[in-house]
Structure formats: structure tokens, C-alpha cells
Write an enzyme that holds these catalytic residues in place. Structure first.
Site, PDB file in Angstrom:
ATOM      1  N   HIS A 118       0.815  -1.221   0.000  1.00 57.80           N
ATOM      2  CA  HIS A 118       0.000   0.000   0.000  1.00 57.80           C
ATOM      3  C   HIS A 118       0.844   1.264   0.000  1.00 57.80           C
ATOM      4  CE1 HIS A 118       0.799  -0.606   4.342  1.00 57.80           C
ATOM      5  NE2 HIS A 118       0.636   0.690   4.465  1.00 57.80           N
ATOM      6  N   HIS A 135       4.475   8.739  13.347  1.00 56.50           N
ATOM      7  CA  HIS A 135       3.532   7.655  13.644  1.00 56.50           C
ATOM      8  C   HIS A 135       4.303   6.457  14.166  1.00 56.50           C
ATOM      9  CE1 HIS A 135       4.801   6.666   9.589  1.00 56.50           C
ATOM     10  NE2 HIS A 135       4.001   5.626   9.471  1.00 56.50           N
TER      11      HIS A 135
END
Length: 311
Positions: A115, A179
Site C-alpha cells: 500500500h 507515527h
């Protein structure tokens, strides 16, 4: 020769249930603005710097960088699967230009991409095979990691090579910013190590379990109950300021430990942005066309989008 740039965060949560519609609409507006810039520029070649999340590269052999001369999307987290349109001869030329600049890259004649690669292609072009693309893997997850300055040197070498082509090239960076999602590592249980070391494909049940775990982790993170490192908007904006203003050499002094401490284990994906901006900077000064940033705990990411063109 002409170069333009687009960089964007990615998240498996963009294709999964959970994120609120208002957030998805906000991100969608930013991606639409980037898409307009790219449509106006109308590139006939894309060079895409992206990480991998143990779907194509594994610890049995983990290069810091790899150029794909052929590639296919694996279709993780509901993303598009299938072959990318990779111009092999041009990809080899790109790798040779990196070697000539003393930047060591591997070459893959059968790269699997996840992805991190296909999401930006689908967002900008609607189909992962819509434009010829050279995928450049930048290890941003599997420690030990190369120094951040190596990503800048890689991008600069590729940018100089692209400057000599009679093409309209879009350099695309995918990843970041702060993140710290639940990503496996070498301390994981044996069954997980089998996958991230040797590349054993997940079963359908394992794939579904991973998706469910990511959805639950994002929901817990958004509630403030997850045992994950918080997002760091201040650090994200510092990264973006450096890139927007073309002060790329400042990043040479940033340490891997410092990036982890400030942004989380997966904040090392800023390497893809650094490489893309360095490629654009190799052709001269640039200016930002569109900019977006939002701390998005529902996506477990400081989510940003940038486009830039030569000044």
C-alpha cells in the site's frame, strides 16, 4: 526535461472501516488539490520513493535502497493489485546513476510493492498502471537503518539523472510523518518472525486478523487508550518547514535515534520525502504549490500532502 513533486502520507486505514467521514473528506480534498496539480503537469514518467511493510522485502535480505525494473502490487489492505508499468531500461539507468554517485542500490526484476507504493498511484491517477513508473524502495522500517543523509544523496543522484531525460517526470514520495503503529520486529513471536524474515505469505485468515488488529489499534489510539507513541505535530511541522524551504542539508545531522524519539518508529518514512525533495532540488530552487497537514490519530499518522515545482 521537467520535474515536479508530490509527497503524501499513506495509511492502510484509508481503505478500511473506522476513520470518520469528516476526516476522510478533509484528506480527500487535499488529495484532490494535489491531483489537480499533477493533472496540469501531465507527467509521462513517475519515480516513486516508498517504503515496504514486510510485503516485498524481508530480513533474509534487506537492502537500504532498491530500484524495481518490474513490479506488482500485492493488494494488501484492500489496495489495488497487479502489474505496474515499469520501463525497465530507464530503471536500470536510474540505478546506474546512483552507483556512479557512490550510492549503493539493489535492483529487483520482480519487486512486490504494498500500500505504501500503490496508494499514492491510485490517489493521483486512479489506476496503478496509468503511467510508467519506476519504484524505488527506501527501507524505513527494518532496523538497522542507514543514516538519513543517504536518502538525500540517493534522491540527489536520481534527480541529476532525471534532469538529463527528455521527459516530464513526477517524483513522488510516500510515507510519514510522525507515527508509531504496531509493526512487527525481530523481537516478535516465532510465527511472525517466519513472515518478516523469510517472507512466508500470510494466509487469508492471517491477513484478515492483521486488518482487524490495525482497525482496533487505530480506534484505541483515537480514544487515547492505545499503548502507542503519540503523534508529534510540532516535529511534523519542523520536518515540513525544512523541506518546504529547501534546507535539506540540515537533515544530514538528524540521527536515527532522534527521529524515533521525536516521531516514532515509523517516522523514518520521512526518508521517502527527503529523497523526493532532493531529486527536485537537484534541478534548482523549487516552490511549494499545495500544502496540507493534519494530525490524524484515526489514521495513526501525522498526515501531510505536498506538491512542488521548480521556481
Amino acid at each position: 526535461m521537467a520535474l515536479a513533486l508530490c509527497c503524501m502520507s499513506h495509511s492502510p486505514l484509508l481503505g478500511l472501516p473506522g476513520p470518520p467521514p469528516s476526516l476522510l473528506a478533509d484528506v480527500g480534498t487535499a488529495l484532490a488539490a494535489a491531483r489537480d496539480v499533477v493533472r496540469e503537469y501531465d507527467p509521462d514518467l513517475v519515480v516513486l520513493f516508498a517504503p515496504d511493510h514486510y510485503n516485498g522485502f524481508f530480513y533474509r535480505l534487506m537492502p537500504p535502497f532498491c530500484v524495481g525494473t518490474a513490479a506488482r502490487g500485492v493488494g494488501d489492505y484492500g489496495t489495488q493489485s497487479g502489474e505496474l508499468d515499469v520501463p525497465a531500461e530507464l530503471a536500470y539507468g536510474l540505478a546506474e546513476a546512483a552507483w556512479a554517485a557512490d550510492v549503493d542500490v539493489a535492483v529487483s526484476t520482480g519487486m512486490d510493492v504494498d500500500h505504501g507504493t500503490v496508494q499514492p498511484l491510485a490517489a493521483l491517477f486512479g489506476d496503478i498502471a496509468a503511467r510508467p513508473v519506476v519504484p524505488v524502495f527506501v527501507n524505513s522500517v527494518a532496523v538497522p537503518l542507514a543514516p538519513l543523509r543517504r536518502a538525500r544523496l540517493l534522491g540527489a543522484a536520481i534527480g541529476r539523472y532525471l534532469a538529463g531525460l527528455d521527459r516530464r517526470v513526477l517524483v513522488l514520495g510516500s510515507g510519514g510523518l510522525s507515527h508509531d503503529p504496531p509493526v512487527p520486529n525481530l523481537a516478535s513471536p516465532p510465527e511472525v518472525l517466519e513472515r518478516i524474515v523469510h517472507g512466508r505469505p500470510p494466509t487469508a485468515g492471517e491477513r484478515q486478523a492483521r486488518q482487524s488488529a490495525v482497525i482496533e489499534a487505530a480506534a484505541s489510539f483515537a480514544r487515547g487508550t492505545a499503548d502507542l507513541r503519540p503523534l508529534n505535530p510540532e516535529w511534523d511541522r519542523r520536518v515540513l518547514d525544512v523541506l518546504d524551504q529547501g534546507r535539506l542539508a540540515e537533515l544530514d545531522g538528524w540521527t536515527n535515534d532522534g527521529i524515533t524519539r521525536e516521531g516514532g518508529n515509523s517516522a523514518h518514512e520521512i526518508r521517502t520525502w527527503v529523497a523526493a525533495f532532493a531529486a527536485l532540488a537537484a534541478t534548482g530552487p523549487y516552490q511549494v504549490r499545495t500544502s496540507y497537514y493534519r494530525p490524524a490519530p484515526e489514521l495513526i499518522a501525522g498526515f501531510a500532502v505536498r506538491t512542488a515545482v521548480p521556481r
